[in-house]
Design a protein around this motif. Structure first.
Motif, PDB file in Angstrom:
ATOM      1  N   UNK A 251       0.795  -1.215   0.000  1.00  0.00           N
ATOM      2  CA  UNK A 251       0.000   0.000   0.000  1.00  0.00           C
ATOM      3  C   UNK A 251       0.833   1.273   0.000  1.00  0.00           C
ATOM      4  N   UNK A 252       0.197   2.311  -0.514  1.00  0.00           N
ATOM      5  CA  UNK A 252       0.755   3.659  -0.572  1.00  0.00           C
ATOM      6  C   UNK A 252       0.079   4.465   0.517  1.00  0.00           C
ATOM      7  N   UNK A 253       0.862   5.119   1.363  1.00  0.00           N
ATOM      8  CA  UNK A 253       0.294   5.935   2.437  1.00  0.00           C
ATOM      9  C   UNK A 253       0.674   7.384   2.192  1.00  0.00           C
ATOM     10  N   UNK A 254      -0.303   8.253   2.147  1.00  0.00           N
ATOM     11  CA  UNK A 254      -0.009   9.662   1.919  1.00  0.00           C
ATOM     12  C   UNK A 254       0.702  10.241   3.138  1.00  0.00           C
ATOM     13  N   UNK A 255       1.790  10.943   2.890  1.00  0.00           N
ATOM     14  CA  UNK A 255       2.611  11.473   3.977  1.00  0.00           C
ATOM     15  C   UNK A 255       1.824  12.296   4.968  1.00  0.00           C
ATOM     16  N   UNK A 256       0.825  13.038   4.472  1.00  0.00           N
ATOM     17  CA  UNK A 256       0.100  13.970   5.331  1.00  0.00           C
ATOM     18  C   UNK A 256      -0.775  13.277   6.368  1.00  0.00           C
ATOM     19  N   UNK A 257      -1.040  11.984   6.219  1.00  0.00           N
ATOM     20  CA  UNK A 257      -1.895  11.303   7.200  1.00  0.00           C
ATOM     21  C   UNK A 257      -1.090  10.485   8.206  1.00  0.00           C
ATOM     22  N   UNK A 258       0.232  10.574   8.096  1.00  0.00           N
ATOM     23  CA  UNK A 258       1.089   9.840   9.034  1.00  0.00           C
ATOM     24  C   UNK A 258       1.170  10.604  10.356  1.00  0.00           C
ATOM     25  N   UNK A 259       0.982   9.896  11.458  1.00  0.00           N
ATOM     26  CA  UNK A 259       1.216  10.512  12.762  1.00  0.00           C
ATOM     27  C   UNK A 259       2.604  10.120  13.275  1.00  0.00           C
ATOM     28  N   UNK A 260       2.854   8.807  13.328  1.00  0.00           N
ATOM     29  CA  UNK A 260       4.153   8.297  13.775  1.00  0.00           C
ATOM     30  C   UNK A 260       4.669   7.242  12.804  1.00  0.00           C
ATOM     31  N   UNK A 261       5.957   7.026  12.814  1.00  0.00           N
ATOM     32  CA  UNK A 261       6.527   5.808  12.241  1.00  0.00           C
ATOM     33  C   UNK A 261       7.397   5.179  13.325  1.00  0.00           C
ATOM     34  N   UNK A 262       7.063   3.966  13.719  1.00  0.00           N
ATOM     35  CA  UNK A 262       7.912   3.253  14.682  1.00  0.00           C
ATOM     36  C   UNK A 262       9.087   2.660  13.915  1.00  0.00           C
ATOM     37  N   UNK A 263      10.297   3.008  14.365  1.00  0.00           N
ATOM     38  CA  UNK A 263      11.496   2.660  13.611  1.00  0.00           C
ATOM     39  C   UNK A 263      12.182   1.436  14.217  1.00  0.00           C
TER      40      UNK A 263
END
Lengths: 97, 128, 132
Positions: free
Chosen positions: B95-107
């Protein structure tokens, strides 16, 4: 570059630069708070935090008494990228003399 | 070699026009230099497993396939973290996730070089 | 990677972009350039599942997209999730253009996984809207 210039605070982001590698407090939209070590940031206040504790506050209304029930949920995350558009405030660590 | 495979594949299937567009977009962005610490950082993270948490409370775990300058993200081998509560993407694996809807990315811990990040951040702060 | 200038190196570089950009969902596309707006019309028949910012789920065949993630879907339908007995309802929408600003997720629908899903047995609340 002198150390004086490095530590001068001329604009708000300089204060955040001085908090690099220190634990900071971040308040976010939708009633979220983070505490963690600041490892990276940019001009949008995108950030990478380490050893993060997240606190989410939710308010529910009791169906019968209409009382507000405030709940907080906590969790820890080793490394977290935070998108800057959700950031309300960043507080640097308290400095003691 | 991955690179040579892609090349052969490209010649077989003809030019990808979408890549042509992205190539032009990249040239335009070179004329208008932007600071891109996190874009570079995420590019280095390609191939690692991350969890993307969205502003609609959905959390999606997957292998980071690619990222662009808006921090749009493409994930592969995705699964939603709480599938019982969110069965909306049961038949989606990429899937493609639009950057503007990201809250966090767990690294992933092995994807974070703390010293490298500090240096890059100081460099970025000087440039901005 | 090729070292020389000219078309060959261009091809090389384009391969890199093709391989590394998330927007590059489909391979065979036709570019239409008009007023500096590029829309990529896909010849593929890839079925995708779009989740919008207001929490809707729209499934259809990807016919085109551009750099702002505006998307053209054909033969699309909306999947309405509910916790009621009838499960997921499907609303026929047809040809749809979705503005990129309103898109959260674009997923490639795995046809095999999807045909094994029994939508009438799925119970879930609709997704929450994205709050920016």
């Amino acid at each position: 570059m002198g150390s004086e210039e490095e530590s001068a605070v001329k604009e708000p982001l300089d204060l955040i630069r001085l908090s690099l590698d220190e634990r900071i407090y971040v308040k976010l939209r939708s009633d979220r708070e983070l505490r963690g070590k600041l490892h990276a940031y940019d001009q949008h206040l995108n950030m990478i935090l380490g050893d993060v504790e997240e606190i989410v506050t939710t308010v529910e209304i009791d169906d019968e008494t209409y009382e507000e029930i405030v709940r907080t949920t906590r969790r820890t995350i080793p490394f977290l990228f935070v998108r800057g558009d959700g950031v309300i405030l960043v507080s640097p660590p308290l400095r003691t003399a | 070699m991955v690179g040579s495979y892609i090349n052969t594949h490209k010649f077989l299937s003809g030019f990808s026009s979408s890549s042509l567009y992205l190539f032009i977009a990249h040239l335009l962005s070179l004329n208008n230099p932007v600071l891109q610490l996190f874009f570079s950082y995420f590019k280095d993270l390609v191939g690692k497993e991350v969890t993307v948490e969205l502003k609609n409370d959905l959390a999606i775990r997957g292998i980071l396939h690619s990222v662009d300058q808006y921090l749009n993200i493409k994930l592969e081998h995705t699964r939603v973290v709480d599938q019982d509560k969110y069965p909306h993407m049961l038949s989606v694996r990429n899937c493609f996730i639009r950057g503007s809807v990201v809250r966090y990315v767990q690294l992933p811990p092995d994807g974070v070089d703390v010293d490298l990040l500090h240096d890059a951040t100081r460099r970025e702060a000087r440039g901005g | 990677m090729s070292t020389g200038p000219g078309l060959e190196s261009l091809v090389d570089r384009m391969d890199v972009y093709c391989a590394s950009y998330p927007l590059d969902l489909c391979f065979s596309c036709v570019v239409i350039m008009e007023n500096f707006v590029l829309i990529l019309f896909c010849l593929s028949t890839e079925t995708i599942s779009v989740i919008t910012n207001d929490g809707r789920n729209i499934v259809g065949v990807l016919k085109g997209f551009d750099q702002a993630t505006n998307i053209i879907l054909d033969e699309s339908h909306e999947r309405v999730y509910s916790t009621r007995v009838e499960g997921v309802q499907q609303l026929v929408l047809g040809l749809y253009i979705i503005r990129g600003d309103n898109i959260s997720i674009v997923g490639e629908l795995d046809e095999e996984l999807d045909s094994n899903l029994d939508l009438s047995k799925l119970r879930a609340h609709p997704l929450k809207p994205v709050i920016h």
